[in-house]
Design an enzyme around this catalytic site. Structure first.
Site, short mmCIF file in Angstrom:
data_model
loop_
_atom_site.label_atom_id
_atom_site.label_comp_id
_atom_site.label_asym_id
_atom_site.label_seq_id
_atom_site.Cartn_x
_atom_site.Cartn_y
_atom_site.Cartn_z
CG HIS A 99 -0.29 -0.17 2.52
ND1 HIS A 99 0.10 -1.41 2.97
CD2 HIS A 99 0.09 0.72 3.47
CE1 HIS A 99 0.68 -1.27 4.15
NE2 HIS A 99 0.68 0.01 4.48
CG MET A 100 1.57 5.36 -2.46
SD MET A 100 1.23 5.74 -4.20
CE MET A 100 2.56 4.86 -4.99
P1 5GP Z 1 1.94 0.44 7.31
O1 5GP Z 1 2.54 0.72 8.66
O2 5GP Z 1 1.78 -1.05 7.07
O3 5GP Z 1 2.65 1.13 6.19
O4 5GP Z 1 0.52 1.10 7.33
C1 5GP Z 1 -0.65 0.42 7.66
C2 5GP Z 1 -1.73 1.45 7.83
O5 5GP Z 1 -2.98 0.79 7.77
C3 5GP Z 1 -1.67 2.21 9.16
O6 5GP Z 1 -1.54 3.61 8.90
C4 5GP Z 1 -2.99 1.85 9.83
O7 5GP Z 1 -3.55 2.92 10.56
C5 5GP Z 1 -3.86 1.42 8.65
N1 5GP Z 1 -4.89 0.44 8.98
C6 5GP Z 1 -4.70 -0.71 9.67
N2 5GP Z 1 -5.86 -1.40 9.77
C7 5GP Z 1 -6.79 -0.66 9.11
C8 5GP Z 1 -8.18 -0.84 8.86
O8 5GP Z 1 -8.80 -1.84 9.27
N3 5GP Z 1 -8.82 0.11 8.15
C9 5GP Z 1 -8.16 1.22 7.68
N4 5GP Z 1 -8.89 2.09 6.98
N5 5GP Z 1 -6.85 1.43 7.90
C10 5GP Z 1 -6.18 0.51 8.61
#
Ligand code: 5GP
Length: 115
Positions: A99-100
């Site tokens: 994801h971006m």
């Molecule tokens: P990462 O740290 O993997 O780059 O970012 C993951 C992001 O996903 C985090 O900013 C977190 O807040 C978001 N996230 C995690 N679970 C969910 C969810 O169930 N719904 C949404 N909309 N965002 C989520």
């Protein structure tokens, strides 16, 4: 391995959807770290940047095209925004579906945490 993002893409669990097409889905982050914080996700499950193959090049391009459209739609294109992809432990990746992040809506400060 399927993550929560696959369920959001398939609309099995709710999210604040911003954009969806055949290849890419975008929705607002559940814990926003800027006034605009949107996640742009390929519909196909790719765990990390390390797992992107040459066949995925067009798909990755579509993530950027979606980012451009979303930035325009959110009214932040002119002031600017930041696109960020975390990879694995040192990158701070928490969800293992590529994801971006699109951050915008205020000056975003230095690129990295200073120490
Ligand atoms: P990462 O740290 O993997 O780059 O970012 C993951 C992001 O996903 C985090 O900013 C977190 O807040 C978001 N996230 C995690 N679970 C969910 C969810 O169930 N719904 C949404 N909309 N965002 C989520």
């Amino acid at each position: 391995m399927a993550t929560i993002f696959s369920k959001i893409i398939k609309k099995e669990i709710p999210a604040d959807m911003v954009y969806q097409d055949e290849f890419v889905t975008a929705f607002r982050d559940i814990e926003p770290q800027a006034p605009v914080h949107i996640l742009i996700v390929p519909n196909r499950e790719i765990p990390t940047v390390n797992d992107i193959s040459t066949e995925d090049e067009a798909l990755v391009g579509k993530m950027f095209t979606a980012a451009r459209k979303i930035a325009a739609g959110e009214g932040v294109a002119e002031n600017g925004y930041r696109l960020l992809i975390n990879c694995n432990k040192h990158g701070g990746q928490e969800v293992f579906h590529l994801h971006m992040h699109l951050f915008a809506g205020r000056p975003l400060g230095p690129m990295l945490l200073r120490r």
